[in-house]
Design a protein around this motif. Sequence first.
Motif: not given
Length: 346
Positions: A142-145, A154-170, A336-343
Amino acid sequence: MTATRDSSTDPTAAPRGSDFAQLTRELKAAGLLDRRHGYYLVRMSLNALMLGAIAVTFVALGDSWWQLVTAAVLAVASTQLAFIGHDAGHRQIFRSHRHNDVVGRLHGSLTGISYQWWVAKHNRHHANPNHEDHDPDIEIHALAFSRAQAADKRGVYAWITKHQAYLFFPLLTAEAVVLRISGLVALARRELRAPWREMALQVVPLVAYLAAVFVVLSPVKAIVFVVVHQSLMGVYLGCSFAPNHKGMPIIGDGERLDHLHKQVLTSRNVTGGRWVDALLGGLNHQVEHHLYPHMPRPNLRRAQPVVEDFCLRHGIPYSKTTLRHSYGEVLRHLHDAGAPLRTSAR
Protein backbone atom coordinates in the motif's frame (compact mmCIF):
# COMPACT_ATOMS: atom_id res chain seq x y z
CA MET A 1 26.38 -21.15 7.40
CA THR A 2 30.06 -21.10 6.48
CA ALA A 3 32.86 -20.02 8.75
CA THR A 4 33.57 -16.95 6.61
CA ARG A 5 32.67 -13.69 8.37
CA ASP A 6 30.72 -11.24 6.24
CA SER A 7 31.44 -7.59 7.01
CA SER A 8 27.94 -6.65 5.82
CA THR A 9 26.50 -8.33 8.90
CA ASP A 10 29.53 -8.40 11.20
CA PRO A 11 31.23 -4.99 11.31
CA THR A 12 33.98 -6.28 13.59
CA ALA A 13 35.19 -8.40 10.67
CA ALA A 14 36.57 -5.27 8.93
CA PRO A 15 40.30 -5.34 8.13
CA ARG A 16 42.37 -4.53 11.17
CA GLY A 17 44.03 -1.54 9.55
CA SER A 18 40.81 0.08 8.24
CA ASP A 19 39.29 3.26 9.66
CA PHE A 20 36.13 1.40 10.60
CA ALA A 21 38.12 -1.23 12.46
CA GLN A 22 39.77 1.58 14.41
CA LEU A 23 36.33 2.92 15.36
CA THR A 24 35.32 -0.55 16.48
CA ARG A 25 38.41 -0.87 18.63
CA GLU A 26 37.67 2.51 20.25
CA LEU A 27 34.15 1.43 21.12
CA LYS A 28 35.35 -1.93 22.44
CA ALA A 29 38.00 -0.21 24.58
CA ALA A 30 35.28 2.00 26.07
CA GLY A 31 33.26 -1.11 26.96
CA LEU A 32 30.39 -0.13 24.68
CA LEU A 33 30.11 -3.57 23.10
CA ASP A 34 29.94 -5.28 26.51
CA ARG A 35 26.60 -6.76 27.60
CA ARG A 36 24.45 -4.86 30.12
CA HIS A 37 22.63 -7.61 31.99
CA GLY A 38 21.69 -5.36 34.91
CA TYR A 39 20.00 -2.83 32.65
CA TYR A 40 17.89 -5.47 30.94
CA LEU A 41 17.00 -7.14 34.24
CA VAL A 42 15.65 -3.81 35.52
CA ARG A 43 13.88 -3.04 32.24
CA MET A 44 12.19 -6.43 32.05
CA SER A 45 11.24 -6.27 35.74
CA LEU A 46 9.58 -2.89 35.21
CA ASN A 47 7.71 -4.26 32.20
CA ALA A 48 6.55 -7.24 34.25
CA LEU A 49 5.31 -4.92 37.02
CA MET A 50 3.48 -2.83 34.43
CA LEU A 51 1.78 -5.92 33.00
CA GLY A 52 0.83 -7.07 36.48
CA ALA A 53 -0.67 -3.67 37.32
CA ILE A 54 -2.62 -3.69 34.05
CA ALA A 55 -3.99 -7.18 34.76
CA VAL A 56 -5.09 -6.19 38.29
CA THR A 57 -6.71 -2.99 36.99
CA PHE A 58 -8.45 -4.90 34.21
CA VAL A 59 -10.04 -7.35 36.64
CA ALA A 60 -10.90 -4.61 39.18
CA LEU A 61 -12.64 -2.37 36.63
CA GLY A 62 -14.74 -5.20 35.20
CA ASP A 63 -17.30 -4.45 32.51
CA SER A 64 -16.65 -0.72 32.23
CA TRP A 65 -15.91 1.73 29.44
CA TRP A 66 -12.95 2.88 31.57
CA GLN A 67 -11.28 -0.25 30.23
CA LEU A 68 -10.45 1.73 27.11
CA VAL A 69 -7.85 3.55 29.21
CA THR A 70 -6.53 0.12 30.21
CA ALA A 71 -6.36 -0.79 26.52
CA ALA A 72 -4.33 2.33 25.76
CA VAL A 73 -1.87 1.62 28.59
CA LEU A 74 -1.64 -2.01 27.43
CA ALA A 75 -0.70 -0.75 23.94
CA VAL A 76 2.23 1.12 25.47
CA ALA A 77 3.27 -1.90 27.53
CA SER A 78 2.99 -4.21 24.50
CA THR A 79 5.26 -1.98 22.45
CA GLN A 80 7.82 -1.80 25.25
CA LEU A 81 7.79 -5.60 25.31
CA ALA A 82 8.33 -5.61 21.54
CA PHE A 83 11.43 -3.45 22.04
CA ILE A 84 12.88 -6.13 24.34
CA GLY A 85 12.07 -8.75 21.70
CA HIS A 86 13.90 -6.61 19.15
CA ASP A 87 17.00 -6.40 21.36
CA ALA A 88 16.94 -10.16 21.95
CA GLY A 89 16.75 -10.74 18.19
CA HIS A 90 19.99 -8.77 17.81
CA ARG A 91 21.72 -10.57 20.71
CA GLN A 92 21.99 -7.30 22.60
CA ILE A 93 21.02 -8.90 25.90
CA PHE A 94 23.15 -12.07 26.07
CA ARG A 95 26.01 -13.39 23.98
CA SER A 96 24.29 -16.77 23.76
CA HIS A 97 21.85 -17.25 20.87
CA ARG A 98 19.86 -19.66 23.02
CA HIS A 99 19.37 -17.25 25.93
CA ASN A 100 18.38 -14.41 23.63
CA ASP A 101 15.96 -16.66 21.78
CA VAL A 102 14.24 -17.68 25.03
CA VAL A 103 13.69 -14.02 25.92
CA GLY A 104 12.69 -13.17 22.36
CA ARG A 105 10.15 -15.99 22.04
CA LEU A 106 8.59 -15.10 25.39
CA HIS A 107 8.19 -11.46 24.44
CA GLY A 108 6.99 -12.38 20.97
CA SER A 109 4.25 -14.54 22.44
CA LEU A 110 3.18 -11.70 24.75
CA THR A 111 2.99 -9.18 21.90
CA GLY A 112 1.51 -11.49 19.30
CA ILE A 113 4.47 -11.06 16.94
CA SER A 114 6.19 -14.25 15.81
CA TYR A 115 9.77 -13.89 17.00
CA GLN A 116 11.17 -16.41 14.52
CA TRP A 117 9.40 -14.84 11.53
CA TRP A 118 10.30 -11.32 12.60
CA VAL A 119 14.01 -12.03 13.16
CA ALA A 120 14.36 -13.50 9.66
CA LYS A 121 12.60 -10.49 8.14
CA HIS A 122 14.50 -7.95 10.23
CA ASN A 123 17.88 -9.49 9.44
CA ARG A 124 17.18 -8.97 5.73
CA HIS A 125 16.41 -5.33 6.49
CA HIS A 126 19.67 -4.85 8.38
CA ALA A 127 21.70 -6.48 5.63
CA ASN A 128 20.28 -4.15 2.96
CA PRO A 129 18.48 -1.13 4.48
CA ASN A 130 16.46 0.94 2.01
CA HIS A 131 17.46 -1.30 -0.89
CA GLU A 132 14.55 -1.48 -3.32
CA ASP A 133 15.08 -5.14 -4.14
CA HIS A 134 16.22 -6.56 -0.82
CA ASP A 135 14.76 -4.60 2.10
CA PRO A 136 11.37 -6.05 3.15
CA ASP A 137 10.61 -2.87 5.11
CA ILE A 138 10.17 -0.90 1.88
CA GLU A 139 8.30 -3.66 0.06
CA ILE A 140 4.80 -2.72 1.23
CA HIS A 141 1.82 -3.16 -1.08
CA ALA A 142 0.00 0.00 0.00
CA LEU A 143 3.00 2.35 0.18
CA ALA A 144 5.75 3.53 -2.17
CA PHE A 145 9.09 4.85 -0.99
CA SER A 146 10.29 5.99 -4.41
CA ARG A 147 8.62 7.31 -7.54
CA ALA A 148 9.61 4.12 -9.35
CA GLN A 149 7.71 2.05 -6.79
CA ALA A 150 4.68 4.34 -7.08
CA ALA A 151 4.57 3.90 -10.85
CA ASP A 152 4.06 0.14 -10.38
CA LYS A 153 1.00 0.47 -8.12
CA ARG A 154 -2.40 -0.56 -9.45
CA GLY A 155 -6.01 -0.44 -8.28
CA VAL A 156 -6.74 0.39 -4.67
CA TYR A 157 -3.02 0.33 -3.86
CA ALA A 158 -2.45 3.08 -6.41
CA TRP A 159 -5.16 5.22 -4.79
CA ILE A 160 -3.67 4.71 -1.33
CA THR A 161 -0.16 5.47 -2.56
CA LYS A 162 -1.36 8.63 -4.28
CA HIS A 163 -2.57 9.94 -0.89
CA GLN A 164 -0.09 8.04 1.28
CA ALA A 165 1.31 11.07 3.09
CA TYR A 166 -2.18 11.84 4.44
CA LEU A 167 -3.04 8.20 5.08
CA PHE A 168 0.25 7.19 6.67
CA PHE A 169 -0.71 7.56 10.34
CA PRO A 170 -4.21 6.08 9.87
CA LEU A 171 -2.62 3.10 8.10
CA LEU A 172 -0.36 2.52 11.09
CA THR A 173 -3.40 1.50 13.14
CA ALA A 174 -3.26 -1.83 11.27
CA GLU A 175 0.47 -2.41 11.84
CA ALA A 176 0.20 -4.62 14.95
CA VAL A 177 -2.50 -6.78 13.36
CA VAL A 178 -0.50 -7.07 10.13
CA LEU A 179 2.57 -8.24 12.06
CA ARG A 180 0.48 -10.79 13.95
CA ILE A 181 -1.16 -12.09 10.76
CA SER A 182 2.19 -12.27 8.94
CA GLY A 183 3.54 -14.62 11.59
CA LEU A 184 0.44 -16.81 11.39
CA VAL A 185 0.65 -16.89 7.58
CA ALA A 186 4.31 -17.95 7.77
CA LEU A 187 3.27 -20.68 10.20
CA ALA A 188 0.47 -21.88 7.92
CA ARG A 189 2.88 -21.96 4.96
CA ARG A 190 5.33 -24.08 6.99
CA GLU A 191 8.03 -21.44 6.66
CA LEU A 192 8.96 -21.63 10.36
CA ARG A 193 11.06 -24.19 12.19
CA ALA A 194 9.51 -26.21 15.03
CA PRO A 195 5.95 -25.45 13.87
CA TRP A 196 4.26 -26.97 16.95
CA ARG A 197 6.28 -24.75 19.24
CA GLU A 198 5.54 -21.72 17.07
CA MET A 199 1.85 -22.56 17.04
CA ALA A 200 1.82 -22.74 20.83
CA LEU A 201 3.69 -19.44 21.12
CA GLN A 202 1.33 -17.63 18.77
CA VAL A 203 -2.07 -19.27 19.14
CA VAL A 204 -2.27 -20.08 22.88
CA PRO A 205 -1.59 -16.47 24.06
CA LEU A 206 -4.01 -15.15 21.43
CA VAL A 207 -6.79 -17.45 22.64
CA ALA A 208 -6.06 -16.55 26.28
CA TYR A 209 -6.10 -12.82 25.44
CA LEU A 210 -9.43 -13.00 23.62
CA ALA A 211 -10.95 -15.24 26.30
CA ALA A 212 -10.00 -12.81 29.07
CA VAL A 213 -11.36 -9.82 27.19
CA PHE A 214 -14.68 -11.46 26.28
CA VAL A 215 -15.19 -13.01 29.71
CA VAL A 216 -14.67 -9.76 31.61
CA LEU A 217 -16.30 -7.38 29.10
CA SER A 218 -19.57 -7.37 27.22
CA PRO A 219 -19.21 -8.24 23.51
CA VAL A 220 -19.31 -4.62 22.31
CA LYS A 221 -16.87 -3.38 24.93
CA ALA A 222 -14.60 -6.37 24.26
CA ILE A 223 -14.45 -5.61 20.53
CA VAL A 224 -13.75 -1.93 21.16
CA PHE A 225 -11.08 -2.87 23.72
CA VAL A 226 -9.26 -5.08 21.19
CA VAL A 227 -9.54 -2.43 18.46
CA VAL A 228 -8.15 0.31 20.73
CA HIS A 229 -5.33 -1.89 22.04
CA GLN A 230 -4.21 -3.19 18.65
CA SER A 231 -4.65 0.14 16.84
CA LEU A 232 -2.66 2.18 19.36
CA MET A 233 0.02 -0.48 19.52
CA GLY A 234 0.28 -0.33 15.72
CA VAL A 235 0.62 3.45 15.75
CA TYR A 236 3.24 3.32 18.51
CA LEU A 237 5.25 0.66 16.67
CA GLY A 238 5.01 2.51 13.37
CA CYS A 239 5.96 5.84 14.90
CA SER A 240 9.00 4.17 16.47
CA PHE A 241 10.25 2.62 13.23
CA ALA A 242 9.24 5.21 10.61
CA PRO A 243 11.79 7.96 11.49
CA ASN A 244 14.70 5.54 11.21
CA HIS A 245 14.97 5.13 7.43
CA LYS A 246 11.92 6.57 5.69
CA GLY A 247 12.95 9.62 3.70
CA MET A 248 16.60 8.59 3.63
CA PRO A 249 18.35 7.66 0.35
CA ILE A 250 17.06 4.61 -1.49
CA ILE A 251 19.67 2.17 -2.81
CA GLY A 252 18.80 1.10 -6.33
CA ASP A 253 19.47 -2.15 -8.13
CA GLY A 254 23.16 -2.51 -8.97
CA GLU A 255 24.37 0.04 -6.42
CA ARG A 256 26.96 -1.39 -4.04
CA LEU A 257 28.11 0.29 -0.84
CA ASP A 258 30.41 -0.93 1.91
CA HIS A 259 28.93 -1.69 5.32
CA LEU A 260 29.83 1.70 6.78
CA HIS A 261 28.33 3.85 4.04
CA LYS A 262 25.34 1.58 3.49
CA GLN A 263 24.29 1.79 7.12
CA VAL A 264 25.07 5.46 7.83
CA LEU A 265 23.69 6.97 4.63
CA THR A 266 20.33 5.18 4.93
CA SER A 267 19.77 5.81 8.66
CA ARG A 268 18.52 8.80 10.62
CA ASN A 269 18.97 9.49 14.33
CA VAL A 270 16.32 11.20 16.43
CA THR A 271 17.54 13.60 19.10
CA GLY A 272 15.76 14.61 22.28
CA GLY A 273 17.38 13.13 25.36
CA ARG A 274 16.74 10.11 27.52
CA TRP A 275 12.95 10.42 27.36
CA VAL A 276 13.18 9.80 23.59
CA ASP A 277 15.44 6.80 24.29
CA ALA A 278 12.74 5.38 26.56
CA LEU A 279 9.89 6.29 24.21
CA LEU A 280 11.50 4.74 21.12
CA GLY A 281 13.29 1.85 22.79
CA GLY A 282 16.72 3.16 21.80
CA LEU A 283 15.84 3.00 18.10
CA ASN A 284 16.37 6.75 17.91
CA HIS A 285 20.12 5.94 17.78
CA GLN A 286 19.56 4.21 14.47
CA VAL A 287 22.95 4.97 12.91
CA GLU A 288 24.83 3.39 15.79
CA HIS A 289 22.36 0.51 15.98
CA HIS A 290 22.82 -0.34 12.31
CA LEU A 291 26.59 -0.12 12.50
CA TYR A 292 26.69 -2.29 15.63
CA PRO A 293 23.41 -4.24 15.89
CA HIS A 294 24.75 -6.29 18.83
CA MET A 295 25.46 -3.18 20.90
CA PRO A 296 23.21 -3.13 24.01
CA ARG A 297 20.55 -0.45 23.97
CA PRO A 298 21.87 1.70 26.87
CA ASN A 299 25.31 1.92 25.23
CA LEU A 300 24.01 3.47 22.02
CA ARG A 301 23.69 6.94 23.59
CA ARG A 302 27.33 6.88 24.70
CA ALA A 303 28.50 5.61 21.31
CA GLN A 304 26.59 8.30 19.38
CA PRO A 305 29.06 11.23 19.74
CA VAL A 306 31.99 8.92 18.96
CA VAL A 307 30.36 7.67 15.76
CA GLU A 308 29.20 11.15 14.70
CA ASP A 309 32.71 12.53 15.17
CA PHE A 310 34.11 9.62 13.16
CA CYS A 311 31.71 10.33 10.30
CA LEU A 312 32.53 14.04 10.39
CA ARG A 313 36.27 13.34 10.19
CA HIS A 314 35.77 10.99 7.24
CA GLY A 315 33.31 13.17 5.30
CA ILE A 316 30.35 10.80 5.70
CA PRO A 317 26.93 12.54 5.97
CA TYR A 318 25.43 11.85 9.39
CA SER A 319 21.71 12.53 9.66
CA LYS A 320 19.96 13.52 12.90
CA THR A 321 16.95 15.63 13.71
CA THR A 322 14.20 16.06 16.30
CA LEU A 323 11.28 13.68 16.62
CA ARG A 324 8.81 16.21 15.20
CA HIS A 325 11.02 17.12 12.25
CA SER A 326 11.70 13.45 11.51
CA TYR A 327 7.99 12.83 10.92
CA GLY A 328 7.90 15.91 8.69
CA GLU A 329 10.73 14.48 6.60
CA VAL A 330 8.96 11.13 6.36
CA LEU A 331 5.68 12.66 5.22
CA ARG A 332 7.35 14.95 2.67
CA HIS A 333 9.21 11.98 1.23
CA LEU A 334 6.03 9.91 0.99
CA HIS A 335 4.20 12.81 -0.68
CA ASP A 336 6.99 13.17 -3.23
CA ALA A 337 7.14 9.42 -3.89
CA GLY A 338 3.42 9.39 -4.74
CA ALA A 339 3.71 12.32 -7.18
CA PRO A 340 3.63 10.22 -10.41
CA LEU A 341 0.20 8.88 -9.49
CA ARG A 342 -1.19 12.34 -8.79
CA THR A 343 0.26 13.65 -12.05
CA SER A 344 -1.16 10.80 -14.12
CA ALA A 345 -4.61 11.33 -12.61
CA ARG A 346 -4.89 14.88 -13.97
